[in-house]
Design a protein around this motif. Sequence first.
Motif, PDB file in Angstrom:
ATOM      1  N   GLU A 131       0.711  -1.197  -0.085  1.00  0.00           N
ATOM      2  CA  GLU A 131      -0.012   0.030   0.030  1.00  0.00           C
ATOM      3  C   GLU A 131       0.982   1.376   0.115  1.00  0.00           C
ATOM      4  O   GLU A 131       0.649   2.041  -0.570  1.00  0.00           O
ATOM      5  CB  GLU A 131      -0.776  -0.045   1.260  1.00  0.00           C
ATOM      6  CG  GLU A 131      -2.294  -0.510   1.235  1.00  0.00           C
ATOM      7  CD  GLU A 131      -3.038  -0.453   2.635  1.00  0.00           C
ATOM      8  OE1 GLU A 131      -2.868   0.551   3.283  1.00  0.00           O
ATOM      9  OE2 GLU A 131      -3.648  -1.394   2.887  1.00  0.00           O
ATOM     10  N   GLY A 132       1.712   1.242   0.804  1.00  0.00           N
ATOM     11  CA  GLY A 132       2.805   2.454   1.104  1.00  0.00           C
ATOM     12  C   GLY A 132       3.894   2.542   0.241  1.00  0.00           C
ATOM     13  O   GLY A 132       4.738   3.365   0.467  1.00  0.00           O
ATOM     14  N   ARG A 133       3.752   1.969  -0.987  1.00  0.00           N
ATOM     15  CA  ARG A 133       4.818   1.765  -2.378  1.00  0.00           C
ATOM     16  C   ARG A 133       5.010   3.318  -2.623  1.00  0.00           C
ATOM     17  O   ARG A 133       4.109   4.239  -2.764  1.00  0.00           O
ATOM     18  CB  ARG A 133       4.613   0.947  -3.258  1.00  0.00           C
ATOM     19  CG  ARG A 133       3.527   1.326  -4.168  1.00  0.00           C
ATOM     20  CD  ARG A 133       2.855   0.282  -4.970  1.00  0.00           C
ATOM     21  NE  ARG A 133       2.021   0.605  -6.070  1.00  0.00           N
ATOM     22  CZ  ARG A 133       0.832   0.424  -5.480  1.00  0.00           C
ATOM     23  NH1 ARG A 133       0.393   0.050  -4.264  1.00  0.00           N
ATOM     24  NH2 ARG A 133      -0.410   1.164  -6.397  1.00  0.00           N
ATOM     25  N   HIS A 134       6.313   3.642  -3.029  1.00  0.00           N
ATOM     26  CA  HIS A 134       6.637   5.079  -3.768  1.00  0.00           C
ATOM     27  C   HIS A 134       7.499   4.871  -4.760  1.00  0.00           C
ATOM     28  O   HIS A 134       8.478   3.940  -5.001  1.00  0.00           O
ATOM     29  CB  HIS A 134       7.259   5.698  -2.678  1.00  0.00           C
ATOM     30  CG  HIS A 134       8.577   5.099  -1.913  1.00  0.00           C
ATOM     31  ND1 HIS A 134       8.665   4.648  -1.020  1.00  0.00           N
ATOM     32  CD2 HIS A 134       9.740   5.118  -2.489  1.00  0.00           C
ATOM     33  CE1 HIS A 134       9.796   4.056  -0.697  1.00  0.00           C
ATOM     34  NE2 HIS A 134      10.446   4.475  -1.445  1.00  0.00           N
ATOM     35  N   GLU A 135       7.412   5.581  -5.812  1.00  0.00           N
ATOM     36  CA  GLU A 135       8.045   5.629  -6.980  1.00  0.00           C
ATOM     37  C   GLU A 135       9.782   5.879  -6.935  1.00  0.00           C
ATOM     38  O   GLU A 135       9.866   6.620  -6.018  1.00  0.00           O
ATOM     39  CB  GLU A 135       7.394   6.525  -7.968  1.00  0.00           C
ATOM     40  CG  GLU A 135       7.106   6.081  -9.329  1.00  0.00           C
ATOM     41  CD  GLU A 135       6.365   7.270 -10.155  1.00  0.00           C
ATOM     42  OE1 GLU A 135       5.195   7.136 -10.276  1.00  0.00           O
ATOM     43  OE2 GLU A 135       7.152   8.274 -10.645  1.00  0.00           O
ATOM     44  N   ILE A 136      10.295   4.939  -7.701  1.00  0.00           N
ATOM     45  CA  ILE A 136      11.836   5.537  -7.574  1.00  0.00           C
ATOM     46  C   ILE A 136      12.153   5.848  -8.958  1.00  0.00           C
ATOM     47  O   ILE A 136      11.738   5.386  -9.905  1.00  0.00           O
ATOM     48  CB  ILE A 136      12.591   4.147  -7.120  1.00  0.00           C
ATOM     49  CG1 ILE A 136      12.094   2.917  -7.688  1.00  0.00           C
ATOM     50  CG2 ILE A 136      12.495   3.867  -5.585  1.00  0.00           C
ATOM     51  CD1 ILE A 136      13.024   1.841  -7.545  1.00  0.00           C
ATOM     52  N   ASN A 137      13.401   6.586  -8.988  1.00  0.00           N
ATOM     53  CA  ASN A 137      13.915   7.089 -10.313  1.00  0.00           C
ATOM     54  C   ASN A 137      14.860   6.063 -10.901  1.00  0.00           C
ATOM     55  O   ASN A 137      15.974   6.016 -10.037  1.00  0.00           O
ATOM     56  CB  ASN A 137      14.370   8.582 -10.388  1.00  0.00           C
ATOM     57  CG  ASN A 137      13.069   9.444  -9.880  1.00  0.00           C
ATOM     58  OD1 ASN A 137      12.004   9.243 -10.510  1.00  0.00           O
ATOM     59  ND2 ASN A 137      13.210  10.092  -8.869  1.00  0.00           N
TER      60      ASN A 137
END
Lengths: 215, 215
Positions: free
Chosen positions: B209-215
């Motif tokens: 749920e708490g996933r975040h985008e990485i570059n």
Amino acid sequence: MKLPQSISKLIESFERLPGIGPKTAQRLTFYLLHFPQEELEDFAGALENLKKNSKLCSICKNVSENDICSVCGDPARNKRMIVVVANSLDAFAIERAGFKGVYHVLHGIIDPLNNVGPEEIFIKELVDRVAEIAEELTFESLEDYEPVEVILATNMSMEGESTALYISRALRERGLDKSKVKISRIARGLPVGGDVEYADDVTLGRALEGRHEIN
Amino acid sequence: MKLPQSISKLIESFERLPGIGPKTAQRLTFYLLHFPQEELEDFAGALENLKKNSKLCSICKNVSENDICSVCGDPARNKRMIVVVANSLDAFAIERAGFKGVYHVLHGIIDPLNNVGPEEIFIKELVDRVAEIAEELTFESLEDYEPVEVILATNMSMEGESTALYISRALRERGLDKSKVKISRIARGLPVGGDVEYADDVTLGRALEGRHEIN
């Protein structure tokens, strides 16, 4: 963030105790913050008076309130059967097992790596004590003659074993032969509830050696 | 065999501490018997003065030597970012993680089974404190306007979660809306070094749920 000095001082005090690391010391200290001041003072008083109101029994060197401890002063105890232990806690453990003789507390074991030699612990006092009892025995009639028994109950570690060996030699060298002093070592074997499958080789070997007949 | 009273008294005192059973209490007490009297008195003094020389900061309720603690009194700290924790130890843990805002210590969490209600802990004080800061904000220019942020950092237990929920409702009910007060909860997910394979379902679900985008 800085801890108030009164808190960090208590944390430091707790950290000096065995098995209490920085985290546990913190936890205990913050727990005590919720104690009423009265209980804290009770605790403090117990610490201050710990050594003031306890001494070593002049006979067996166990901790005691009086000059002679309750065991050595008990006429119902068999004074000719002496269990030799490394510390008071071991004596209490043996007491719980129902032992009815008396004790001798060494307050340590011979441990050269930690600079503990035979002179640092109460071995000389033990030999003197046993020699004195053995001497008294010779004045008794031959019929109820019964040698003193010294049961060596130090740990089964290398240090415990060598302390036991040292003591048995010291007793013999004082001229206390088998007719006067019987020396024994507590049994090695499987603990009650122990699994043969999981026992180590040495323990299993000792358990086989120490086998006894059953009817 | 009877333990000297001074020894059994200290054993009892130790037993009252969390995580210290009768055996550990005995071990600690007998260990202290070998301490010099001076050190025992030091320890006793630290206990007696624990609460005398420490109080709660009038702003954040953390333990402090003075009326206002070193964090609340530090002008370099961001006073608009308040981490809410259950106890002082949690505040110290977050401090070690490099947090640069301020704290609010609840001294407990809502736990009806143990008779701890919202009135027993410093929730009202938190709401008052946040309301006061938010009020001051309205007098500032619109340009550097920045809402207060309350970060709820109670444990991920049921009690911790419901305490966080209770606080966020209490803030909103006081009329502190999103424009004035941002309320957040610390992230749930896998701990650093954690194995996906061994994580429980709930943790893994929260981590997804708490996933975040990485570059």
